[in-house]
Design a protein around this motif. Structure first.
Motif, mmCIF file in Angstrom:
data_model
loop_
_atom_site.group_PDB
_atom_site.id
_atom_site.type_symbol
_atom_site.label_atom_id
_atom_site.label_comp_id
_atom_site.label_asym_id
_atom_site.label_seq_id
_atom_site.Cartn_x
_atom_site.Cartn_y
_atom_site.Cartn_z
ATOM 1 N N GLU A 182 -102.403 -75.752 -8.143
ATOM 2 C CA GLU A 182 -101.250 -76.585 -8.474
ATOM 3 C C GLU A 182 -101.230 -76.917 -9.967
ATOM 4 O OE1 GLU A 182 -103.665 -79.529 -6.095
ATOM 5 O OE2 GLU A 182 -102.024 -80.772 -6.856
ATOM 6 N N LEU A 228 -98.694 -74.565 -19.257
ATOM 7 C CA LEU A 228 -97.243 -74.461 -19.118
ATOM 8 C C LEU A 228 -96.571 -75.639 -19.809
ATOM 9 C CD1 LEU A 228 -97.092 -73.491 -15.359
ATOM 10 C CD2 LEU A 228 -96.394 -72.038 -17.236
ATOM 11 N N GLY A 249 -91.385 -73.135 -19.711
ATOM 12 C CA GLY A 249 -91.623 -71.941 -20.500
ATOM 13 C C GLY A 249 -92.438 -70.938 -19.703
ATOM 14 N N PRO A 250 -92.699 -69.752 -20.276
ATOM 15 C CA PRO A 250 -93.402 -68.688 -19.557
ATOM 16 C C PRO A 250 -94.907 -68.901 -19.449
ATOM 17 C CG PRO A 250 -92.882 -67.969 -21.761
ATOM 18 C CD PRO A 250 -92.230 -69.308 -21.589
ATOM 19 N N PHE A 257 -87.512 -81.023 -5.182
ATOM 20 C CA PHE A 257 -87.283 -79.743 -5.845
ATOM 21 C C PHE A 257 -88.167 -78.658 -5.220
ATOM 22 C CE2 PHE A 257 -85.140 -81.643 -9.494
ATOM 23 C CZ PHE A 257 -85.627 -82.933 -9.473
ATOM 24 N N TYR A 276 -89.585 -74.958 -6.726
ATOM 25 C CA TYR A 276 -89.691 -74.026 -7.846
ATOM 26 C C TYR A 276 -90.380 -72.755 -7.356
ATOM 27 C CZ TYR A 276 -88.613 -77.569 -11.440
ATOM 28 O OH TYR A 276 -88.015 -78.497 -12.245
ATOM 29 N N GLN A 278 -92.630 -69.336 -8.839
ATOM 30 C CA GLN A 278 -93.379 -68.793 -9.979
ATOM 31 C C GLN A 278 -93.773 -67.353 -9.680
ATOM 32 O OE1 GLN A 278 -97.245 -70.557 -10.857
ATOM 33 N NE2 GLN A 278 -96.922 -70.232 -13.048
ATOM 34 N N ASN A 319 -97.577 -64.256 -13.750
ATOM 35 C CA ASN A 319 -97.622 -64.336 -15.213
ATOM 36 C C ASN A 319 -96.334 -64.892 -15.826
ATOM 37 O OD1 ASN A 319 -100.263 -63.210 -15.355
ATOM 38 N ND2 ASN A 319 -99.354 -61.206 -14.965
ATOM 39 N N GLN A 320 -95.672 -65.746 -15.091
ATOM 40 C CA GLN A 320 -94.455 -66.375 -15.610
ATOM 41 C C GLN A 320 -94.508 -67.882 -15.392
ATOM 42 O OE1 GLN A 320 -90.702 -64.615 -14.513
ATOM 43 N NE2 GLN A 320 -91.575 -62.556 -14.401
ATOM 44 N N GLY A 321 -93.536 -68.576 -16.005
ATOM 45 C CA GLY A 321 -93.405 -70.003 -15.768
ATOM 46 C C GLY A 321 -92.678 -70.272 -14.466
ATOM 47 N N LEU A 322 -92.341 -71.523 -14.238
ATOM 48 C CA LEU A 322 -91.659 -71.916 -13.007
ATOM 49 C C LEU A 322 -90.148 -71.867 -13.196
ATOM 50 C CD1 LEU A 322 -94.569 -73.110 -12.630
ATOM 51 C CD2 LEU A 322 -93.482 -74.898 -11.264
ATOM 52 N N LEU A 356 -86.477 -73.020 -11.283
ATOM 53 C CA LEU A 356 -85.926 -73.895 -10.246
ATOM 54 C C LEU A 356 -85.163 -73.079 -9.208
ATOM 55 C CD1 LEU A 356 -85.462 -76.885 -9.390
ATOM 56 C CD2 LEU A 356 -83.292 -76.746 -10.627
ATOM 57 N N GLU A 371 -95.324 -67.378 -5.881
ATOM 58 C CA GLU A 371 -95.873 -68.684 -5.537
ATOM 59 C C GLU A 371 -94.716 -69.679 -5.543
ATOM 60 O OE1 GLU A 371 -99.367 -68.791 -5.344
ATOM 61 O OE2 GLU A 371 -99.484 -70.885 -4.693
ATOM 62 N N PHE A 412 -93.557 -73.764 -5.251
ATOM 63 C CA PHE A 412 -94.037 -75.131 -5.421
ATOM 64 C C PHE A 412 -92.948 -76.123 -5.042
ATOM 65 C CE2 PHE A 412 -98.075 -74.515 -7.489
ATOM 66 C CZ PHE A 412 -97.961 -73.282 -8.103
ATOM 67 N N PHE A 419 -96.301 -82.293 -8.117
ATOM 68 C CA PHE A 419 -96.215 -80.994 -7.472
ATOM 69 C C PHE A 419 -97.170 -80.901 -6.282
ATOM 70 C CE2 PHE A 419 -93.575 -78.374 -10.174
ATOM 71 C CZ PHE A 419 -93.555 -79.088 -11.363
ATOM 72 N N GLY A 420 -96.772 -80.110 -5.300
ATOM 73 C CA GLY A 420 -97.682 -79.735 -4.233
ATOM 74 C C GLY A 420 -98.615 -78.631 -4.709
ATOM 75 N N GLY A 421 -99.505 -78.236 -3.824
ATOM 76 C CA GLY A 421 -100.513 -77.258 -4.189
ATOM 77 C C GLY A 421 -100.029 -75.824 -4.232
ATOM 78 N N ARG A 423 -98.298 -69.381 -1.409
ATOM 79 C CA ARG A 423 -98.127 -67.990 -1.839
ATOM 80 C C ARG A 423 -97.424 -67.225 -0.735
ATOM 81 N NH1 ARG A 423 -100.034 -65.010 -5.813
ATOM 82 N NH2 ARG A 423 -101.399 -66.736 -6.438
#
Lengths: 114, 115
Positions: A42, A90, A106-107, B34, B36, B38, B41-44, B46, B88, B90, B105-107, B110
């Protein structure tokens, strides 16, 4: 489309080095955040900022520091990197004015300290 | 204090099958919710959000979630998944009237879509 950028995307560095992770957003958001995320785990908030010259520590204690001299820029610094700092970092931002409460991410920067 | 629990750490599913990712939260005040996503290798990004109004919320990529106040749940669903949904996911909760827009955030879950 959110415009928030992080550099570098990947960084491998030796123990004891000073590093700065860059985060910039072009949306004019007042609020910015740094999260630490270990693989498959998390997100933990480590720093946040309400605006220029405002910085606060998050829920997870971190040896890193942050600064907010300009609205669009929120860099994170580690004075002396250690293997325990290996993680993904992040950056996110949000606009308090809309009341929508979501954060834009962001990434990420994947940091490996050897 | 708030907390978010995602009941499944991994959910394997075959392509074109339906899926539900479960999320429960605890909070003593009203919240915003919310989901999200992921990708590696990227951000989150929405997927969707619940602020008020209809308890069934539709998001991007064919996902939807239902807010259930009595069960303090916000489960994410998709009627037919694709390989590209492997990622993943969240769940997060935001405190109401918090000028800091703080998210818990939750854990993470996947989702693994198999051909």
């Amino acid at each position: 489309e959110a415009d928030i950028y992080q550099t570098p995307r990947y960084l491998v560095i030796g123990t004891g080095k000073k590093i700065t992770l860059e985060c910039s957003q072009t949306m004019g958001h007042d609020k910015m955040y740094w999260y630490q995320q270990d693989p498959g785990m998390e997100l933990h908030l480590i720093h946040y900022s309400y605006g220029v010259n405002s910085t606060e520590k998050g829920d997870l204690s971190s040896e890193s520091t942050v600064s907010r001299i300009r609205t669009e820029h929120f860099p994170l610094t580690l004075e002396s990197a250690r293997p325990s700092h290996t993680s993904q970092y992040l950056c996110a931002s949000s606009d308090a004015g809309t009341g929508a409460y979501e954060q834009y991410f962001g990434p990420g920067t994947r940091l490996t300290v050897t | 204090a708030q907390s978010v629990t995602q009941l499944d750490s991994q959910v394997p599913v075959f392509e074109e099958a339906p899926v539900e990712l479960r999320c429960n939260y605890s909070s003593s005040v009203s919240v915003y919710l919310f989901w999200y996503v992921q990708y590696p290798n990227q951000g989150l990004q929405l997927l969707l959000k619940y602020l008020s109004g209809s308890t069934l919320v539709k998001g991007i990529n064919g996902f939807e979630a239902e807010f259930n106040k009595s069960q303090t749940s916000f489960h994410l669903r998709k009627p037919s998944v694709h390989i590209s949904d492997t990622a993943e996911y969240f769940c997060a909760v935001s405190r109401l009237n918090n000028a800091g827009n703080m998210l818990t955030f939750g854990g993470g879950t996947r989702l693994m879509v198999k051909p």
